[in-house]
Design a protein around this motif. Structure first.
Motif, PDB file in Angstrom:
ATOM      1  N   MET A   1       0.836  -1.204   0.000  1.00  0.00           N
ATOM      2  CA  MET A   1       0.000   0.000   0.000  1.00  0.00           C
ATOM      3  C   MET A   1       0.870   1.252   0.000  1.00  0.00           C
ATOM      4  O   MET A   1       0.657   2.164  -0.794  1.00  0.00           O
ATOM      5  N   LEU A   2       1.837   1.299   0.927  1.00  0.00           N
ATOM      6  CA  LEU A   2       2.642   2.513   1.079  1.00  0.00           C
ATOM      7  C   LEU A   2       3.608   2.694  -0.085  1.00  0.00           C
ATOM      8  O   LEU A   2       3.853   3.814  -0.539  1.00  0.00           O
ATOM      9  N   ALA A   3       4.141   1.562  -0.586  1.00  0.00           N
ATOM     10  CA  ALA A   3       5.165   1.654  -1.610  1.00  0.00           C
ATOM     11  C   ALA A   3       4.588   1.803  -3.007  1.00  0.00           C
ATOM     12  O   ALA A   3       5.181   2.438  -3.869  1.00  0.00           O
ATOM     13  N   TRP A   4       3.411   1.201  -3.254  1.00  0.00           N
ATOM     14  CA  TRP A   4       2.914   1.211  -4.629  1.00  0.00           C
ATOM     15  C   TRP A   4       1.494   1.794  -4.761  1.00  0.00           C
ATOM     16  O   TRP A   4       1.293   2.788  -5.466  1.00  0.00           O
ATOM     17  N   ALA A   5       0.510   1.202  -4.065  1.00  0.00           N
ATOM     18  CA  ALA A   5      -0.888   1.571  -4.318  1.00  0.00           C
ATOM     19  C   ALA A   5      -1.187   3.045  -4.001  1.00  0.00           C
ATOM     20  O   ALA A   5      -1.768   3.754  -4.828  1.00  0.00           O
ATOM     21  N   ILE A   6      -0.780   3.512  -2.848  1.00  0.00           N
ATOM     22  CA  ILE A   6      -1.126   4.895  -2.467  1.00  0.00           C
ATOM     23  C   ILE A   6      -0.418   5.917  -3.374  1.00  0.00           C
ATOM     24  O   ILE A   6      -1.079   6.797  -3.928  1.00  0.00           O
ATOM     25  N   PRO A   7       0.910   5.804  -3.591  1.00  0.00           N
ATOM     26  CA  PRO A   7       1.536   6.792  -4.488  1.00  0.00           C
ATOM     27  C   PRO A   7       0.994   6.740  -5.922  1.00  0.00           C
ATOM     28  O   PRO A   7       0.844   7.765  -6.570  1.00  0.00           O
ATOM     29  N   THR A   8       0.658   5.545  -6.408  1.00  0.00           N
ATOM     30  CA  THR A   8       0.231   5.425  -7.805  1.00  0.00           C
ATOM     31  C   THR A   8      -1.207   5.890  -8.008  1.00  0.00           C
ATOM     32  O   THR A   8      -1.514   6.514  -9.017  1.00  0.00           O
ATOM     33  N   TYR A   9      -2.076   5.561  -7.081  1.00  0.00           N
ATOM     34  CA  TYR A   9      -3.508   5.806  -7.299  1.00  0.00           C
ATOM     35  C   TYR A   9      -4.079   6.945  -6.451  1.00  0.00           C
ATOM     36  O   TYR A   9      -5.273   6.965  -6.147  1.00  0.00           O
ATOM     37  N   THR A  10      -3.228   7.873  -6.007  1.00  0.00           N
ATOM     38  CA  THR A  10      -3.717   9.032  -5.250  1.00  0.00           C
ATOM     39  C   THR A  10      -3.341  10.302  -6.002  1.00  0.00           C
ATOM     40  O   THR A  10      -2.205  10.417  -6.480  1.00  0.00           O
ATOM     41  N   PRO A  11      -4.273  11.265  -6.141  1.00  0.00           N
ATOM     42  CA  PRO A  11      -3.942  12.495  -6.859  1.00  0.00           C
ATOM     43  C   PRO A  11      -2.813  13.274  -6.174  1.00  0.00           C
ATOM     44  O   PRO A  11      -2.630  13.148  -4.960  1.00  0.00           O
ATOM     45  N   PRO A  20      -4.098  14.570  -0.364  1.00  0.00           N
ATOM     46  CA  PRO A  20      -5.091  13.487  -0.552  1.00  0.00           C
ATOM     47  C   PRO A  20      -4.625  12.143   0.008  1.00  0.00           C
ATOM     48  O   PRO A  20      -5.441  11.276   0.286  1.00  0.00           O
ATOM     49  N   ALA A  21      -3.301  12.010   0.148  1.00  0.00           N
ATOM     50  CA  ALA A  21      -2.779  10.722   0.638  1.00  0.00           C
ATOM     51  C   ALA A  21      -2.651  10.688   2.155  1.00  0.00           C
ATOM     52  O   ALA A  21      -2.387   9.630   2.728  1.00  0.00           O
ATOM     53  N   LEU A  22      -2.874  11.836   2.824  1.00  0.00           N
ATOM     54  CA  LEU A  22      -2.573  11.916   4.260  1.00  0.00           C
ATOM     55  C   LEU A  22      -3.337  10.880   5.095  1.00  0.00           C
ATOM     56  O   LEU A  22      -2.737  10.086   5.825  1.00  0.00           O
ATOM     57  N   VAL A  28      -2.840   3.418   7.103  1.00  0.00           N
ATOM     58  CA  VAL A  28      -1.954   2.290   6.792  1.00  0.00           C
ATOM     59  C   VAL A  28      -0.796   2.227   7.808  1.00  0.00           C
ATOM     60  O   VAL A  28      -0.413   1.138   8.240  1.00  0.00           O
ATOM     61  N   TYR A  29      -0.285   3.395   8.219  1.00  0.00           N
ATOM     62  CA  TYR A  29       0.781   3.395   9.226  1.00  0.00           C
ATOM     63  C   TYR A  29       0.276   2.835  10.564  1.00  0.00           C
ATOM     64  O   TYR A  29       1.006   2.116  11.246  1.00  0.00           O
ATOM     65  N   VAL A  30      -0.969   3.175  10.908  1.00  0.00           N
ATOM     66  CA  VAL A  30      -1.552   2.620  12.149  1.00  0.00           C
ATOM     67  C   VAL A  30      -1.612   1.090  12.056  1.00  0.00           C
ATOM     68  O   VAL A  30      -1.206   0.372  12.979  1.00  0.00           O
ATOM     69  N   MET A  31      -2.074   0.604  10.895  1.00  0.00           N
ATOM     70  CA  MET A  31      -2.155  -0.848  10.702  1.00  0.00           C
ATOM     71  C   MET A  31      -0.771  -1.488  10.801  1.00  0.00           C
ATOM     72  O   MET A  31      -0.580  -2.519  11.456  1.00  0.00           O
ATOM     73  N   LEU A  32       0.200  -0.843  10.136  1.00  0.00           N
ATOM     74  CA  LEU A  32       1.567  -1.368  10.127  1.00  0.00           C
ATOM     75  C   LEU A  32       2.157  -1.381  11.535  1.00  0.00           C
ATOM     76  O   LEU A  32       2.740  -2.383  11.974  1.00  0.00           O
ATOM     77  N   PHE A  33       1.961  -0.283  12.258  1.00  0.00           N
ATOM     78  CA  PHE A  33       2.510  -0.169  13.609  1.00  0.00           C
ATOM     79  C   PHE A  33       1.924  -1.242  14.527  1.00  0.00           C
ATOM     80  O   PHE A  33       2.644  -1.918  15.271  1.00  0.00           O
ATOM     81  N   MET A  34       0.593  -1.408  14.437  1.00  0.00           N
ATOM     82  CA  MET A  34      -0.073  -2.407  15.293  1.00  0.00           C
ATOM     83  C   MET A  34       0.374  -3.824  14.931  1.00  0.00           C
ATOM     84  O   MET A  34       0.551  -4.677  15.795  1.00  0.00           O
TER      85      MET A  34
ATOM     86  N   GLY B 166      -8.180  -4.500  16.863  1.00  0.00           N
ATOM     87  CA  GLY B 166      -9.269  -3.532  16.692  1.00  0.00           C
ATOM     88  C   GLY B 166      -8.808  -2.333  15.893  1.00  0.00           C
ATOM     89  O   GLY B 166      -9.510  -1.881  14.977  1.00  0.00           O
ATOM     90  N   LEU B 167      -7.611  -1.819  16.210  1.00  0.00           N
ATOM     91  CA  LEU B 167      -7.104  -0.644  15.494  1.00  0.00           C
ATOM     92  C   LEU B 167      -6.734  -0.991  14.054  1.00  0.00           C
ATOM     93  O   LEU B 167      -6.919  -0.182  13.149  1.00  0.00           O
ATOM     94  N   ILE B 168      -6.228  -2.213  13.856  1.00  0.00           N
ATOM     95  CA  ILE B 168      -5.925  -2.640  12.474  1.00  0.00           C
ATOM     96  C   ILE B 168      -7.223  -2.677  11.661  1.00  0.00           C
ATOM     97  O   ILE B 168      -7.291  -2.171  10.548  1.00  0.00           O
ATOM     98  N   ALA B 169      -8.285  -3.229  12.282  1.00  0.00           N
ATOM     99  CA  ALA B 169      -9.572  -3.318  11.589  1.00  0.00           C
ATOM    100  C   ALA B 169     -10.114  -1.923  11.299  1.00  0.00           C
ATOM    101  O   ALA B 169     -10.618  -1.644  10.202  1.00  0.00           O
TER     102      ALA B 169
END
Lengths: 151, 513
Positions: A1-11, A20-22, A28-34, B166-169
Motif C-alpha cells: 500500500m505505502l510503496a505502490w498503491a497509495i503513491p500510484t492511485y492518489t492524486p 489526498p494521501a494523508l 496504513v501506518y496505524v495498521m503497520l505499527f499495530m 481492533g485498530l488494524i480493523a
C-alpha cells in the motif's frame, strides 16, 4: 500500500488543504505499527517459550498446535469453497444465461453442496424463491433483474 | 410547535404505519432465528428502503431493529441459543422456565420488559436529544475531527479481545472508506482504474457482506462441517398461570424494570459499549439487590425483566450520540446512519435544524414501534416461536440468495454483488482471526466525514499545525483519545500478566496434587 498503491492511485497535492494521501497514509501506518507491535509480542512469547494468547476464542474448534492461534482447517476451507465458488459462478453466469436459469441452477447446486438430498423440496424452494424475488424486484421496485431481459 | 405536529402527523400516515408494522413483525421473526440479529437484518433490508420516503425508510428500519431485539429473546428462551448476543442473559432464566413448561410466560415477561424499557428510553431520547444537539451546533471542524478520532479509538475495542487487532480493523475500514473521489481535488483516489469505484464502495454491499454473508458462511460451516443443529424445546403448558404474566407479577418487578432501563439508557448513550454490556450489568445488579437471589439462573422472572428492559432500552438511547453528534454508538446505529446518508441526510446536530419535521416524525415512529411490538408480540407469540424451527437446509439458501439480490438491488449492478462477495470473504477471515468487523464498518462509515473535517481545519487555518491548540474542546478531546489508547494498552498488558500468573499458579497447584 505505502510503496505502490497509495503513491500510484492518489492524486497529487493540489497546493492547499491536506494531502489526498494523508489519511490513507495515517490509516496504513496505524495498521503497520499495530501489526509490528503484535509481531514483536509473538516473537518475545515464542522466544521465552510462553503461550502467545490465552483469551477465550469464538472458534475454539479451529485451534491447531500449541500456540493458541486460530488456524482455519482444511475442512473449513473446503466448506468456504463450496459456498463461494457457486456464488462467483452465479455472478458470471447470470450475465449470459439470465436471472431465472442461473439463479435456479445456483440454488439447486448450493442446496446439494450443503447436504440437501430432498430433490422435490430443493426444486420447490428454488423455483419459489426465484419467482418471488423476480416479482418483488420487477413489479415491487421496478428494478430490472440482472442479466438478459426475457420479459 | 407546527413542526412537531406536522412530523407526528407524517408518522401516522398509512404508508408509515404499514411499513412500521411490517418492520416490527419482520424484525421479531428474524431476531427469533438463531444467528440473525438486528444490524444484520438492517443490512439486508436497507436496499428495499431506497424506494421509500426517508421517514418510512427510517421508521421501517427502526421497527426492524426493535423487533429483532425482542426476537432474540425467543430463541434464547426456547433453545438457550440467544438469537442476538444481548439476549444471552435472558436465556439464563428463560430456558429453565421453558423446561418447567413456562416458556410462554417467560416470553411474555420478556415482551413486557422489552416494551417498558424501550418506551422509557424513547422518551429520554425525545427529551434530551434536541437540547444536546443545540449545544453540539457550536462545534467546529476541529472538534468534529477530534470527536471522530475519539469515537474510532473507543470503538476499536469492540468485538475483539485485542486493541491491536481492533485498530488494524478500524484502519482497514478507514482506508476502504476513502476509496473514491477525493473531496478537494475531485479526482479519483485508490480506484485502481476501475470506473465503478469512482463513487467509492457502497455501504450496502460492504455491510451485507461483512454482517450477513460472512455470518451465514460461519453458521453454515458449523452446520455442515461440525453437524451442529438445534431443536426447540417448545414446551408450552396448558395451565393459565404458567402461560400468562399477572399484573401483580409484572408490577412486583417494576423496580428492576426501571433500574434496567436506566442502565440501558446510560450504556446506550455511550459509544462503544452496546446492548450485551447493558443486559449483563442490569442482570448483575438485579441479582445483587434481589430478595430472591437463589432463584436467579433457575427461572426467575426478575432476571428476565432485568436483562430485557436493559437491552431494549439501548435501541433508542444509542440514537442519542447519532442524533446529537453524528457518531454511531453501536453497529445498529451505524447501519441507521448509513440509511440516513442513503436518503441524502447527514446525521448530527444539523439534522434538527434542517429536517426538524422528519426528526419529529421519527420520534413518532419510535413510540409507535414500541406499541406495535407490544401488539405483535402479544398476539403473534406462538407464531414467532415457530421461526426457531426453520430447517437450516431451507434457511441458509434463502439468506444467501437474499444477500446476493440485496447487494444487486442498491444500484442494479452486478459489480456490487462482487463487492458483497469480496467483503463476505474478508469478513469470514476477520471473524475467524478475531478482527473486529464492527470497528471496520464504523471506520468505513466515518472515514469520509473525518477527512472532510480535517480538510476544513487545514484550509480554514491556512495550514497552521497548531490550530488544535487554539480550540480547547478539540484539545481536550484529543487528549482523551490518547488517554483511551494508553489506558487500553495498559489494561490489556495487566490482564495478560494476570492471566499468565493464574495459569502458572494453577499449573503449580496441579503439580502439587
Amino acid at each position: 500500500m505505502l510503496a505502490w498503491a497509495i503513491p500510484t492511485y492518489t492524486p497529487a497535492y493540489p497546493g492547499y488543504g491536506a494531502s489526498p494521501a494523508l489519511m490513507l497514509n495515517v490509516s496504513v501506518y496505524v495498521m503497520l505499527f499495530m501489526a509490528i507491535l503484535s509481531l514483536i509480542r509473538i516473537s518475545v512469547a515464542v522466544y521465552t517459550n510462553r503461550p502467545v494468547c490465552s483469551e477465550e476464542r469464538e472458534f475454539p474448534e479451529d485451534l491447531e498446535g500449541d500456540d493458541g492461534f486460530t488456524q482455519v482447517g482444511r475442512m473449513n476451507l473446503l466448506h468456504l469453497a463450496r459456498v463461494m465458488i457457486p456464488c462467483v459462478l452465479l455472478v458470471v453466469a447470470i450475465e449470459y444465461i439470465g436471472y431465472a436459469l442461473a439463479s435456479f441452477a445456483f440454488l439447486m447446486i448450493l442446496q446439494y453442496l450443503i447436504g440437501s438430498r430432498k430433490w422435490l423440496q430443493s426444486t420447490i424452494l428454488s423455483s419459489v424463491l426465484v419467482a418471488v424475488l423476480y416479482i418483488v424486484m420487477r413489479y415491487g421496485f421496478g428494478v430490472p433483474v440482472p442479466g438478459p431481459q426475457v420479459f | 410547535m407546527e413542526m412537531i405536529f406536522a412530523g407526528l402527523l407524517d408518522s401516522i400516515s398509512p404508508a408509515s404505519l404499514m411499513f412500521l408494522l411490517v418492520g416490527v413483525a419482520v424484525g421479531v421473526l428474524i431476531g427469533a432465528i438463531p444467528g440473525i440479529n438486528g444490524p444484520m437484518a438492517i443490512a439486508l433490508f436497507i436496499p428495499i428502503t431506497y424506494y421509500m420516503t426517508p421517514l418510512t425508510a427510517i421508521g421501517f428500519l427502526v421497527g426492524l431493529n426493535k423487533g429483532a431485539f425482542f426476537g432474540g429473546a425467543v430463541s434464547a428462551v426456547l433453545l438457550r441459543t440467544p438469537g442476538t448476543p444481548e439476549a444471552a442473559a435472558t436465556s439464563w432464566d428463560g430456558y429453565p422456565l421453558t423446561q418447567q413448561g413456562k416458556g410462554e410466560k417467560a416470553l411474555r415477561m420478556a415482551l413486557y420488559s422489552s416494551v417498558a424499557g424501550d418506551i422509557i428510553s424513547t422518551f429520554v431520547l425525545i427529551l434530551i436529544a434536541a437540547p444536546l444537539a443545540a449545544v453540539a451546533l457550536f462545534m467546529g471542524p476541529s472538534e468534529i475531527f477530534a470527536l471522530i478520532s475519539l469515537a474510532l479509538t473507543v470503538i476499536a475495542g469492540i468485538g475483539t479481545t485485542s486493541i491491536c487487532r481492533g485498530l488494524i480493523a478500524a484502519g482497514f475500514g478507514i482506508a476502504a472508506g476513502l476509496i473514491g473521489t477525493e473531496p478537494v481535488t475531485a479526482l479519483p483516489r485508490m480506484t485502481f482504474d476501475v470506473y465503478q469505484l469512482g463513487s467509492g464502495l457502497s455501504l450496502i454491499p460492504v455491510a451485507i457482506g461483512l454482517l450477513a454473508f460472512s455470518e451465514i458462511l460461519l453458521q453454515l460451516e458449523r452446520f455442515t462441517v461440525k453437524g451442529d443443529s438445534e431443536h426447540s424445546a417448545n414446551v408450552f403448558s396448558s395451565k393459565l398461570e404458567d402461560r400468562l404474566v399477572s399484573f401483580k407479577e409484572f408490577f412486583s418487578k417494576l423496580k428492576t424494570l426501571l433500574r434496567g432501563s436506566l442502565i440501558g439508557i446510560g450504556v446506550g448513550a455511550m459509544p462503544g459499549l452496546g446492548a450485551p454490556v447493558a443486559s449483563f450489568m442490569s442482570y448483575d445488579q438485579a441479582m445483587k439487590r434481589s430478595k430472591n437471589k437463589n432463584e436467579f439462573g433457575k427461572g426467575s422472572l426478575e432476571g428476565i425483566a432485568a436483562s430485557e428492559s436493559a437491552n431494549s432500552s439501548v435501541v433508542a438511547s444509542s440514537l442519542i450520540p447519532l442524533f446529537v453528534l453524528g457518531i454511531p454508538g453501536n453497529l445498529a446505529a451505524a447501519m441507521l446512519m448509513g440509511a440516513f446518508m442513503i436518503h441524502g441526510m447527514q446525521p448530527g446536530p444539523l439534522l434538527f435544524k434542517e429536517n426538524a419535521q422528519l426528526m419529529y416524525g421519527i420520534y413518532g415512529s419510535l413510540v409507535l414501534a414500541s406499541l406495535f411490538l407490544l401488539l405483535i408480540g402479544r398476539f403473534g407469540l406462538r407464531l414467532f416461536c415457530k421461526a426457531v424451527d426453520i430447517p437450516a437446509m431451507v434457511l441458509y439458501p434463502i439468506v444467501i440468495f437474499t444477500c446476493i439480490m440485496g447487494a444487486y438491488l442498491g444500484k442494479s449492478s452486478m459489480f456490487d454483488v462482487g463487492v458483497m462477495l469480496t467483503f463476505g470473504f474478508i469478513g469470514y477471515f476477520m471473524r475467524k482471526f478475531d478482527y473486529s468487523y464492527v470497528a471496520f464498518l464504523i471506520g468505513f462509515i466515518l472515514a469520509p466525514e473525518w477527512e472532510r473535517a480535517l480538510q476544513q481545519v487545514v484550509i480554514i487555518s491556512e495550514n497552521n499545525t497548531f490550530m488544535f491548540f487554539q480550540r480547547p474542546v478539540a484539545m481536550v478531546l484529543m487528549a482523551v483519545t490518547f488517554f483511551v489508547i494508553g489506558r487500553t494498552f495498559w489494561v490489556s498488558i495487566n490482564d495478560s500478566r494476570r492471566k499468565k500468573a493464574e495459569q502458572a499458579m494453577s499449573a503449580e497447584q496441579a503439580k502439587n496434587g
